[in-house]
Design a protein around this motif. Sequence first.
Motif, short mmCIF file in Angstrom:
data_model
loop_
_atom_site.label_atom_id
_atom_site.label_comp_id
_atom_site.label_asym_id
_atom_site.label_seq_id
_atom_site.Cartn_x
_atom_site.Cartn_y
_atom_site.Cartn_z
N ASP A 160 9.72 32.55 19.79
CA ASP A 160 9.07 32.31 21.09
C ASP A 160 9.85 31.30 21.93
O ASP A 160 9.54 31.13 23.12
CB ASP A 160 7.65 31.76 20.86
N ALA A 161 10.84 30.61 21.35
CA ALA A 161 11.56 29.57 22.08
C ALA A 161 12.46 30.18 23.14
O ALA A 161 13.03 31.26 22.96
CB ALA A 161 12.38 28.73 21.10
N ASN A 162 12.59 29.45 24.25
CA ASN A 162 13.50 29.86 25.30
C ASN A 162 14.93 29.48 24.88
O ASN A 162 15.22 28.31 24.60
CB ASN A 162 13.13 29.16 26.61
N LEU A 163 15.82 30.46 24.85
CA LEU A 163 17.16 30.21 24.34
C LEU A 163 17.94 29.23 25.23
O LEU A 163 18.69 28.39 24.74
CB LEU A 163 17.93 31.53 24.23
N ALA A 164 17.76 29.33 26.54
CA ALA A 164 18.47 28.42 27.46
C ALA A 164 18.00 26.99 27.26
O ALA A 164 18.81 26.05 27.26
CB ALA A 164 18.25 28.86 28.91
N ASP A 165 16.68 26.79 27.10
CA ASP A 165 16.16 25.45 26.86
C ASP A 165 16.68 24.90 25.53
O ASP A 165 17.02 23.71 25.43
CB ASP A 165 14.64 25.47 26.86
N THR A 166 16.73 25.75 24.51
CA THR A 166 17.22 25.32 23.20
C THR A 166 18.69 24.90 23.29
O THR A 166 19.10 23.86 22.76
CB THR A 166 17.07 26.44 22.17
N ARG A 167 19.46 25.70 24.02
CA ARG A 167 20.87 25.37 24.18
C ARG A 167 21.04 24.02 24.92
O ARG A 167 21.91 23.22 24.57
CB ARG A 167 21.57 26.49 24.96
N GLU A 208 10.40 16.94 21.03
CA GLU A 208 10.09 16.45 22.37
C GLU A 208 10.04 17.58 23.38
O GLU A 208 9.27 17.52 24.35
CB GLU A 208 11.15 15.42 22.79
N ALA A 209 10.85 18.62 23.16
CA ALA A 209 10.88 19.75 24.08
C ALA A 209 9.87 20.83 23.70
O ALA A 209 9.84 21.91 24.32
CB ALA A 209 12.28 20.35 24.13
N ASN A 210 9.04 20.56 22.68
CA ASN A 210 8.04 21.53 22.21
C ASN A 210 8.68 22.85 21.80
O ASN A 210 8.13 23.94 22.02
CB ASN A 210 6.97 21.77 23.27
N ILE A 211 9.84 22.76 21.19
CA ILE A 211 10.51 23.94 20.64
C ILE A 211 10.33 23.90 19.13
O ILE A 211 10.73 22.96 18.46
CB ILE A 211 12.01 23.95 20.99
N GLY A 212 9.65 24.91 18.62
CA GLY A 212 9.29 24.92 17.20
C GLY A 212 10.45 25.28 16.28
O GLY A 212 11.29 26.11 16.62
N ILE A 213 10.48 24.62 15.13
CA ILE A 213 11.40 24.98 14.06
C ILE A 213 10.58 25.66 12.98
O ILE A 213 9.82 25.01 12.26
CB ILE A 213 12.11 23.73 13.49
N PRO A 214 10.65 26.97 12.88
CA PRO A 214 9.73 27.70 12.00
C PRO A 214 10.11 27.55 10.53
O PRO A 214 11.25 27.23 10.19
CB PRO A 214 9.89 29.15 12.45
N SER A 251 13.38 33.16 12.16
CA SER A 251 13.89 32.25 13.18
C SER A 251 15.12 32.83 13.86
O SER A 251 15.76 33.74 13.36
CB SER A 251 14.26 30.90 12.55
N VAL A 252 15.39 32.27 15.04
CA VAL A 252 16.65 32.52 15.73
C VAL A 252 17.57 31.36 15.38
O VAL A 252 17.26 30.20 15.69
CB VAL A 252 16.45 32.61 17.26
N ASN A 253 18.67 31.64 14.72
CA ASN A 253 19.53 30.58 14.20
C ASN A 253 20.70 30.31 15.16
O ASN A 253 21.50 31.20 15.45
CB ASN A 253 20.08 30.96 12.83
N PHE A 254 20.75 29.08 15.63
CA PHE A 254 21.88 28.61 16.42
C PHE A 254 22.91 27.95 15.50
O PHE A 254 22.54 27.30 14.51
CB PHE A 254 21.43 27.57 17.47
#
Length: 265
Positions: free
Chosen positions: A181-188, A249-255, A218-221
Amino acid sequence: MTEEEIVGLLTSWGIKIAFALVLLIVGMWLARKLAGLFQSVLDKRGVDKTITNFMRNIVYGILVAFVVISVLGQVGIQTASVVAILGAAGLAVGFALQGSLSHFASGVLLIVFRPIKAGDFVEAAGASGVVKEITLFSTVLTTGDNKVITIPNSSIVSGAITNYSTMSERRVDLTVGVSYDANLADTRAVLQAVIDAEDRILADKDVTIAVAELADSSVNFVVRVWVKSGDYWPTYFAMTEAVKIKLDEANIGIPYPQMDVHVQK
């Protein structure tokens, strides 16, 4: 036997023994000088001190053996049998020390070619640690929890050696998994912010932030940066912690691994 014959025999043996003693003294002196000259030549060529000392002793022993055989021949002892006995003894010792000779040969290779040296952090023969000492028969490692591991040199030479200290720079590789569900641009952007905040990262090296895998949960970076070899573990630990804090802090979950179970009635 007449008195003249006895005097002649004693005179003859006295001359032989005196000459043998002179030959022994001069021969030992010459053997020591030649062995020292051989060591000096090796030292000037930059050969490791351990090898030069050992080779000097080998050369000295061989020269002394020749001197002793010459002295025995001078006093009338048949040297052919002595040489045969020494050869048989050498062969027996060689078979008895076959494993040790293998370790010695491997130690010479390690010292001459220097794939590892004292102070390097290495993995070899199933063990890892900092090289404390390399002798002609074994290599001593100290682990991070201060245990001492002694490894026969033949075990090191016969397997793969990973030396983490040879190069001055190393790449830190991090794998960061985020929710689908995470936004890839925000994660980057979060990962880039973590990199920008880490001063130990080398600015003149390429930085990689990329989606490496669409895994089961998960989507693995993948995050790849370069640092000085001495900064590898401090940077690795600091970035791992910073990634977790910034993603929270960015509310991006690590599943965590999860499974959907569908029950049919």
